[in-house]
Enzyme design. Structure first.
Site, PDB file in Angstrom:
ATOM      1  N   SER A  37      -1.672 -15.963  -0.758  1.00 50.15           N
ATOM      2  CA  SER A  37      -1.119 -16.736  -1.862  1.00 50.15           C
ATOM      3  C   SER A  37      -0.878 -18.185  -1.439  1.00 50.15           C
ATOM      4  O   SER A  37      -1.822 -18.881  -1.059  1.00 50.15           O
ATOM      5  CB  SER A  37       0.144 -16.050  -2.360  1.00 50.15           C
ATOM      6  OG  SER A  37       0.532 -16.522  -3.624  1.00 50.15           O
ATOM      7  N   ASP A 124      -4.557  -7.934  -9.457  1.00 51.33           N
ATOM      8  CA  ASP A 124      -3.693  -9.072  -9.152  1.00 51.33           C
ATOM      9  C   ASP A 124      -3.497  -9.903 -10.414  1.00 51.33           C
ATOM     10  O   ASP A 124      -4.432 -10.529 -10.910  1.00 51.33           O
ATOM     11  CB  ASP A 124      -4.331  -9.925  -8.057  1.00 51.33           C
ATOM     12  CG  ASP A 124      -3.418 -11.041  -7.556  1.00 51.33           C
ATOM     13  OD1 ASP A 124      -2.495 -11.432  -8.290  1.00 51.33           O
ATOM     14  OD2 ASP A 124      -3.654 -11.520  -6.439  1.00 51.33           O
ATOM     15  N   HIS A 158      -0.976  -8.167  -6.159  1.00 49.26           N
ATOM     16  CA  HIS A 158      -0.813  -9.412  -5.397  1.00 49.26           C
ATOM     17  C   HIS A 158       0.044  -9.157  -4.158  1.00 49.26           C
ATOM     18  O   HIS A 158       1.276  -9.168  -4.215  1.00 49.26           O
ATOM     19  CB  HIS A 158      -0.142 -10.461  -6.298  1.00 49.26           C
ATOM     20  CG  HIS A 158      -0.118 -11.838  -5.709  1.00 49.26           C
ATOM     21  ND1 HIS A 158      -1.209 -12.670  -5.728  1.00 49.26           N
ATOM     22  CD2 HIS A 158       0.876 -12.536  -5.093  1.00 49.26           C
ATOM     23  CE1 HIS A 158      -0.902 -13.831  -5.167  1.00 49.26           C
ATOM     24  NE2 HIS A 158       0.361 -13.767  -4.765  1.00 49.26           N
TER      25      HIS A 158
END
Length: 331
Positions: A37, A124, A158
């Protein structure tokens, strides 16, 4: 608070025992990096800035270099859970070329033999596939097709997928490590390095907590005091080793999840059997300027307009840490 530091019993409040890092035999020019991320965005920024000593990158759930273009509003509208009206890759390339011409990024020739491993889970929802796809496009324009691997067909949310640690694989919550029966660390490292040995069943090296501010100076002001360094037994004994730097995601720093990211991605198991030292730098949450309430890495400019090039404070801090750990003099 009672704490033992270097064999001495101390009574103190809020005192941290910082490890003195040993001298290591590390080839800095064989460094690889990874991130999840915001850590993925940071990994790309470090790669663009210093590919002369970085040979490979593994990125989970992140968008293209300069996606936010120094603007938090753009970051949120087109670089996370929505691609908005699209990311202008040509416009970003122009800025990239300008920085490279000014010596703020590594020369294009330094990317020639690099490898890039990209991952995006199909479930995600925090970073949409369209954004991650643009990072692939960017790297394919920079490297050969064979040098870029993109995995986007796993039904994961995620997080950083692991073989057996963390939350349910379809969820995305702290500590953002997913128990997916999938060794993302191994898939990544075996792509970036040739001829790796199988991982150890349990990490047998040392995970040290060190003071990032002492190691990197004022360039680390936007980072936490604590950072983590994993050293396999072979590297402790002076054998020649390589360095891997792994960047956590937002809300995944030590202040939020303690040492979970530094212990449980699976990177350390592979490091044990492959002479690989792993650096886990840490951000900190800030509710004041520079505003960073989720302890993200700077991929939109909260540390200044040069956040994504060699002059960026966080990039400079990571370079200083890497060189200090490797016992090398900065260029």
């Amino acid at each position: 608070m009672i704490r033992v530091c270097a064999g001495i019993l101390l009574v103190a409040f809020g005192q941290t025992c910082w490890a003195k890092l040993p001298k290591l035999n590390i080839d800095i020019e064989q460094t690889t990096i990874s991130g999840l991320s915001s850590g993925g965005y940071m990994a790309t920024q470090l790669h663009y800035a210093h590919s002369e000593w970085i040979t490979g990158v593994g990125i989970i759930a992140a968008g293209p270099y300069l996606c936010a273009d120094g603007d938090i509003k753009l970051a949120l509208s087109r670089c996370v859970n929505s691609a908005g009206d699209g990311v202008p890759l040509e416009r970003l390339k122009e800025k990239t070329d300008q920085w490279r011409s000014a010596g703020k990024l590594a020369p294009l020739t330094s990317f020639e033999n690099d490898k890039v491993w990209l991952f995006h889970g199909s479930k995600d929802e925090k970073l949409v596939a369209a954004v991650n796809d643009l990072l692939m496009v960017q790297y394919q324009q920079l490297l050969t097709e064979e040098a870029v691997s993109y995995i986007d067909n796993k039904p994961f949310a995620h997080h950083f997928p692991t073989p057996e640690y963390g939350i349910e694989c379809a969820s995305s919550q702290a500590p953002f490590l997913g128990n997916c029966k999938y060794d993302a660390a191994g898939k990544m490292l075996t792509y970036l390095y040739d001829g790796l040995s199988a991982p150890s069943p349990g990490a047998a090296g040392k995970l040290l907590q060190f003071n990032q501010h002492e190691l990197a100076g004022e360039s680390a002001d936007s980072l936490a005091e604590e950072g983590y360094l994993y050293i396999p037994q072979s590297c402790q004994k002076g054998e020649s080793c390589k360095l891997h730097i792994s960047f956590h995601g937002c809300n995944q720093n030590a202040q939020a999840v303690d040492s979970a990211y530094a212990k449980h991605t699976g990177l350390n198991n592979w490091a044990d059997t492959n002479n690989l030292v792993v650096l886990y730098p840490q951000t900190k949450k800030s509710l004041f300027m520079p505003l960073n309430p989720q302890a993200c890495w700077d991929w939109w400019g909260y540390t200044g307009e040069d956040y994504a090039n060699k002059s960026g404070p966080q990039i400079e801090a990571i370079k200083r840490m890497a060189y200090a750990i490797s016992g090398k003099t900065e260029e």
